[in-house]
Scaffold this active site. Structure first.
Site, PDB file in Angstrom:
ATOM      1  CG  ASN A 147     -60.291 -19.119 -15.559  1.00  0.00           C
ATOM      2  OD1 ASN A 147     -59.431 -18.421 -15.035  1.00  0.00           O
ATOM      3  ND2 ASN A 147     -61.427 -18.629 -15.974  1.00  0.00           N
ATOM      4  N   GLY A 223     -60.617 -14.472  -9.081  1.00  0.00           N
ATOM      5  CA  GLY A 223     -60.756 -15.837  -8.565  1.00  0.00           C
ATOM      6  C   GLY A 223     -62.153 -16.051  -8.032  1.00  0.00           C
ATOM      7  CB  THR A 227     -60.620 -16.710  -2.808  1.00  0.00           C
ATOM      8  OG1 THR A 227     -60.858 -18.095  -2.994  1.00  0.00           O
ATOM      9  CG2 THR A 227     -59.176 -16.494  -2.424  1.00  0.00           C
ATOM     10  CD  GLU A 245     -62.522  -7.894 -12.776  1.00  0.00           C
ATOM     11  OE1 GLU A 245     -63.572  -8.383 -13.232  1.00  0.00           O
ATOM     12  OE2 GLU A 245     -62.209  -6.709 -12.926  1.00  0.00           O
ATOM     13  CB  CYS A 279     -65.255 -15.847 -14.949  1.00  0.00           C
ATOM     14  SG  CYS A 279     -64.358 -14.718 -16.031  1.00  0.00           S
ATOM     15  CD  GLU A 457     -58.496  -5.669 -12.638  1.00  0.00           C
ATOM     16  OE1 GLU A 457     -58.079  -6.485 -13.466  1.00  0.00           O
ATOM     17  OE2 GLU A 457     -58.175  -5.694 -11.444  1.00  0.00           O
TER      18      GLU A 457
HETATM   19  P1  NDP Z   1     -59.491 -19.206  -6.242  1.00  0.00           P
HETATM   20  O1  NDP Z   1     -60.264 -18.137  -5.573  1.00  0.00           O
HETATM   21  O2  NDP Z   1     -59.365 -20.512  -5.580  1.00  0.00           O
HETATM   22  O3  NDP Z   1     -58.002 -18.724  -6.540  1.00  0.00           O
HETATM   23  C1  NDP Z   1     -57.683 -17.575  -7.262  1.00  0.00           C
HETATM   24  C2  NDP Z   1     -56.280 -17.153  -6.909  1.00  0.00           C
HETATM   25  O4  NDP Z   1     -56.253 -16.767  -5.545  1.00  0.00           O
HETATM   26  C3  NDP Z   1     -55.252 -18.269  -7.039  1.00  0.00           C
HETATM   27  O5  NDP Z   1     -54.012 -17.724  -7.436  1.00  0.00           O
HETATM   28  C4  NDP Z   1     -55.195 -18.796  -5.628  1.00  0.00           C
HETATM   29  O6  NDP Z   1     -54.005 -19.474  -5.374  1.00  0.00           O
HETATM   30  C5  NDP Z   1     -55.291 -17.521  -4.838  1.00  0.00           C
HETATM   31  N1  NDP Z   1     -55.748 -17.669  -3.463  1.00  0.00           N
HETATM   32  C6  NDP Z   1     -56.457 -18.699  -2.903  1.00  0.00           C
HETATM   33  N2  NDP Z   1     -56.672 -18.457  -1.593  1.00  0.00           N
HETATM   34  C7  NDP Z   1     -56.102 -17.260  -1.310  1.00  0.00           C
HETATM   35  C8  NDP Z   1     -55.989 -16.458  -0.126  1.00  0.00           C
HETATM   36  N3  NDP Z   1     -56.524 -16.849   1.029  1.00  0.00           N
HETATM   37  N4  NDP Z   1     -55.350 -15.285  -0.202  1.00  0.00           N
HETATM   38  C9  NDP Z   1     -54.826 -14.864  -1.362  1.00  0.00           C
HETATM   39  N5  NDP Z   1     -54.872 -15.576  -2.523  1.00  0.00           N
HETATM   40  C10 NDP Z   1     -55.512 -16.759  -2.495  1.00  0.00           C
HETATM   41  O7  NDP Z   1     -60.120 -19.321  -7.695  1.00  0.00           O
HETATM   42  P2  NDP Z   1     -59.725 -20.355  -8.803  1.00  0.00           P
HETATM   43  O8  NDP Z   1     -58.264 -20.298  -9.091  1.00  0.00           O
HETATM   44  O9  NDP Z   1     -60.350 -21.661  -8.427  1.00  0.00           O
HETATM   45  O10 NDP Z   1     -60.442 -19.719 -10.076  1.00  0.00           O
HETATM   46  C11 NDP Z   1     -61.743 -19.989 -10.411  1.00  0.00           C
HETATM   47  C12 NDP Z   1     -62.637 -18.849  -9.975  1.00  0.00           C
HETATM   48  O11 NDP Z   1     -62.213 -17.641 -10.589  1.00  0.00           O
HETATM   49  C13 NDP Z   1     -64.068 -19.039 -10.423  1.00  0.00           C
HETATM   50  O12 NDP Z   1     -64.942 -18.696  -9.388  1.00  0.00           O
HETATM   51  C14 NDP Z   1     -64.209 -18.047 -11.569  1.00  0.00           C
HETATM   52  O13 NDP Z   1     -65.525 -17.625 -11.779  1.00  0.00           O
HETATM   53  C15 NDP Z   1     -63.333 -16.955 -11.123  1.00  0.00           C
HETATM   54  N6  NDP Z   1     -62.924 -16.138 -12.258  1.00  0.00           N
HETATM   55  C16 NDP Z   1     -63.418 -14.865 -12.361  1.00  0.00           C
HETATM   56  C17 NDP Z   1     -63.097 -14.081 -13.454  1.00  0.00           C
HETATM   57  C18 NDP Z   1     -63.599 -12.680 -13.561  1.00  0.00           C
HETATM   58  O14 NDP Z   1     -63.014 -11.923 -14.332  1.00  0.00           O
HETATM   59  N7  NDP Z   1     -64.624 -12.281 -12.841  1.00  0.00           N
HETATM   60  C19 NDP Z   1     -62.234 -14.597 -14.533  1.00  0.00           C
HETATM   61  C20 NDP Z   1     -61.764 -15.923 -14.299  1.00  0.00           C
HETATM   62  C21 NDP Z   1     -62.107 -16.654 -13.200  1.00  0.00           C
HETATM   63  P3  NDP Z   1     -53.913 -21.071  -5.539  1.00  0.00           P
HETATM   64  O15 NDP Z   1     -54.702 -21.451  -6.733  1.00  0.00           O
HETATM   65  O16 NDP Z   1     -52.472 -21.243  -5.731  1.00  0.00           O
HETATM   66  O17 NDP Z   1     -54.451 -21.648  -4.286  1.00  0.00           O
END
Ligand code: NDP
Length: 481
Positions: A147, A223, A227, A245, A279, A457
Site C-alpha cells: 500500500n 501486512g 499473514t 504491524e 492501514c 517501531e
Molecule cells: P499481506 O499480509 O498479504 O502481505 C504483506 C507482505 O508479506 C508482502 O510482502 C507479502 O508478499 C508477504 N507475505 C505474504 N505471505 C507471506 C508468508 N507466508 N510469509 C512471509 N511473507 C509473506 O498484506 P498486504 O500486502 O495485502 O498488505 C495489506 C495489509 O497490510 C492490510 O491488512 C493492512 O492493514 C496492513 N498494513 C498494516 C500497516 C501497519 O503499520 N499496521 C501499514 C500498512 C499495511 P506478497 O505480497 O509478495 O505475497
C-alpha cells in the site's frame, strides 16, 4: 521493466519470473524474479558473512551510507513517484507529496537517530556500575506490503541497517519496482556487499523461506493480520524477535461540537486517501446523533464528487486499487454489506475512467444502517469503503470504537478539551489523533494492539527492536560482600 534481485552486492535474475501488472491500466508491464529458498539461502549466507564487518563499522559511517541512499532517492524523486503510481495505482501527486519524500525522510531520520541513540547505566553506589550495551541482532528479515511500498520498505530497513544489522528485505510482489530501483543505488551509497539484500517474489514462497530460515535473528513485518499470525507461528517457537504491524478497523469519532468543516474535510481524506488502502484510514465513522444527518449528507456529497482517473495524470486525486483480485475482494465486501442490510449511499461499484477503462477502480463508497457486529463493521476491507453509525453518548461512542478485534488507530473530533483527553485514553489503539489525521512525528512509537500487531517501531523504539540489550556489571571494589 525487468525487476531483479540484489544479493551480495550484485543484481541478478531468477530462472522463473512473475508478471507485474499496472493496476491503473490492467496491463502487464514488466517481470519480477520468482525467488525461493535458493535465493534466500544465498542472501542469508552473504548477509552472515558481511555482519561482523558492518556491526563493527562506526555508527557515523553506517549513517553516511544511509544519507547517500537518501540523496539518491531525492535525486530520483520524480522517477520514483511515477514508478510508484504505475506499480500501485496511487495518484502520482500523492506519491510525489507523501510516499517518496517520506522514504527519503525515513533514511535520513534513522541515519541521524543512530548517532543520538544512547543506552543506560545504573550505578550501585560505591559497589558497582552497570551499563547496557545495545548490540545489533545479526541478519534480520524486513517484509513490507504494497500500500505504501517505498515508504514502508525504508521504514524498516533504515533502522535495521543503522543499528548495525544486515538485512534481507522483501517488498510485496504486487509493488516491487521502487524497492528494486532503490537496490540499484545500494552499492554506490557505500554499503558493502551482503549488508543489504533485496529479494522479490511471492510471500508464501520467498517470504516464507525468509521467516523460517534458522539464521534469521528477527522479523519485522507489516501486512495483513492472517499473514502476521502465520509468521508468528514460525518465529515464536524459535524465540526470535518479531515486530508485527498488522491490519486495522479504525474508528473516526465525530462529536456534535466538532469543527464541522475541518472534521468533514479530514474525514473525507481519512476515508479515501490512497483509495482507502492505508492501514490508518478510518473505516468506521461514528457520528453523534444531533450532527449525524448533516455530516452524512455532506460527506456523501463530497465523496460522490470525487473523480477517479489515471494514476499517472498529475491532476488525478483518486486512483486505482492495487490489483484485480483486491478490487474483486472489495466489491465482495460491498455485496456482503448489501446482504447484511446496509444502505449504500454512494459508490458501491467498479469504475471505468475514460482512457484507462481496463484498470481496477472502485468508487468511493459510504454505507449506513449496519450494526457494530456485522461483518462489514468487523472485517478489514482495505479499500475505499466506510460505514456510518450514529451514537448518543460518550460511553456509547467508546463502546462502539472498541468493539473490534483490531486496535491500530483512531481519530477523534471534538472541541471539548476534557472529553478529548478522556475519550482518547479510553480507546484501545496504538495511536489516537485528536482533530487531525495522519499527522506523523517519526520519533513517536508506532504500532497497534489486539489483532493489529505486536511491538512498536518508530523513533528509538525501532532501535530497541533491532538491538539486543546486554547488561555489563563492573564491581568497583575488590570484595563484593
Ligand atoms: P499481506 O499480509 O498479504 O502481505 C504483506 C507482505 O508479506 C508482502 O510482502 C507479502 O508478499 C508477504 N507475505 C505474504 N505471505 C507471506 C508468508 N507466508 N510469509 C512471509 N511473507 C509473506 O498484506 P498486504 O500486502 O495485502 O498488505 C495489506 C495489509 O497490510 C492490510 O491488512 C493492512 O492493514 C496492513 N498494513 C498494516 C500497516 C501497519 O503499520 N499496521 C501499514 C500498512 C499495511 P506478497 O505480497 O509478495 O505475497
Amino acid at each position: 521493466m525487468e525487476v531483479r534481485n540484489f544479493v551480495d552486492g550484485a543484481l541478478e535474475t531468477t530462472a522463473q519470473v512473475l508478471e507485474n501488472v499496472a493496476p491503473g491500466t490492467g496491463e502487464v508491464y514488466g517481470t519480477i524474479p520468482r525467488s525461493g529458498k535458493v535465493e534466500v539461502d544465498r542472501a542469508m549466507a552473504a548477509a552472515k558473512r558481511a555482519f561482523p564487518g558492518w556491526a563493527a563499522t562506526p555508527a557515523a559511517k553506517r549513517a553516511a551510507c544511509l544519507e547517500r541512499l537518501a540523496d539518491a532517492v531525492r535525486d530520483h524523486a520524480d522517477m520514483l513517484a511515477l514508478a510508484e503510481a504505475r506499480d500501485n495505482g496511487k495518484p502520482v501527486s500523492l506519491a510525489a507529496q507523501v510516499d517518496i519524500p517520506r522514504a527519503e525522510k525515513n533514511l535520513r531520520f534513522y541515519a541521524s537517530g543512530i548517532q543520538h541513540f544512547a543506552s543506560q547505566s545504573h550505578a550501585m553506589e560505591g559497589v558497582a556500575i552497570n551499563y547496557t550495551l545495545r548490540k545489533p541482532l545479526g541478519v534480520v528479515a524486513c517484509i513490507s506490503p504494497w500500500n505504501l511500498p517505498l515508504y514502508l520498505f525504508t521504514w524498516k530497513v533504515a533502522p535495521a541497517l543503522a543499528a548495525g544489522n544486515c538485512v534481507v528485505a522483501k517488498p510485496s510482489e504486487l509493488t516491487p519496482v521502487t524497492a528494486y530501483l532503490l537496490s540499484t543505488w545500494i552499492s554506490d551509497a557505500g554499503f558493502p556487499p551482503g549488508v543489504f539484500n533485496v529479494l522479490h517474489g511471492l510471500g508464501p514462497e520467498v517470504g516464507e523461506a525468509m521467516v523460517t530460515h534458522p539464521d534469521i535473528a528477527a522479523v519485522s513485518f507489516t501486512g495483513g493480520t492472517a499473514t502476521g499470525a502465520r509468521i508468528a507461528g514460525h518465529v515464536a517457537p524459535q524465540f526470535k524477535k518479531m515486530s508485527l504491524e498488522l491490519g486495522g478497523k479504525n474508528p473516526a469519532i465525530v462529536f456534535a461540537d466538532a469543527d464541522f468543516e475541518d472534521a468533514l474535510k479530514t474525514t473525507l481524506r481519512s476515508s479515501f486517501a490512497n483509495q482507502g488502502q492505508i492501514c490508518l484510514c478510518g473505516s468506521r465513522i461514528l457520528v453523534e446523533r444531533p450532527l449525524y444527518a448533516k455530516f452524512r449528507d455532506a460527506l456523501v456529497a463530497k465523496a460522490s464528487a470525487m473523480v477517479a482517473g489515471d494514476p499517472l495524470d498529475s491532476t488525478t486525486k483518486f486512483g486505482a486499487v492495487v490489483s484485480e483480485a483486491h478490487m474483486n475482494k472489495i466489491l465482495g465486501h460491498i455485496a456482503k454489506a448489501r446482504e447484511e442490510g446496509g444502505r449504500v449511499l454512494c459508490g458501491g461499484v467498479r469504475l471505468h475512467p475514460k482512457g484507462v477503462e481496463q484498470g481496477f477502480y472502485v468508487a468511493p463508497t459510504i454505507i449506513e444502517g449496519l450494526g457494530p457486529q456485522c461483518a462489514t463493521n468487523q472485517e478489514e476491507i482495505f479499500g475505499p469503503v466506510v460505514t456510518l453509525q450514529p451514537f448518543d453518548t460518550e460511553e456509547e461512542a467508546l463502546a462502539l470504537a472498541n468493539d473490534t478485534t483490531y486496535g491500530l488507530a483512531a481519530t477523534l473530533w471534538t472541541t471539548n478539551l476534557k472529553r478529548a483527553h478522556r475519550v482518547a485514553a479510553g480507546i484501545d489503539s496504538g495511536i489516537v489523533w485528536v482533530n487531525t489525521w495522519l499527522l506523523r512525528d517519526l520519533r513517536t512509537p508506532f504500532g497497534g494492539v489486539k489483532s493489529s500487531g505486536l511491538g512498536r517501531e518508530g523513533g528509538f523504539e525501532a532501535f530497541e527492536f533491532f538491538t539486543e540489550p546486554q547488561n555489563i556489571c563492573i564491581q568497583l571494589s575488590s570484595s563484593s560482600s
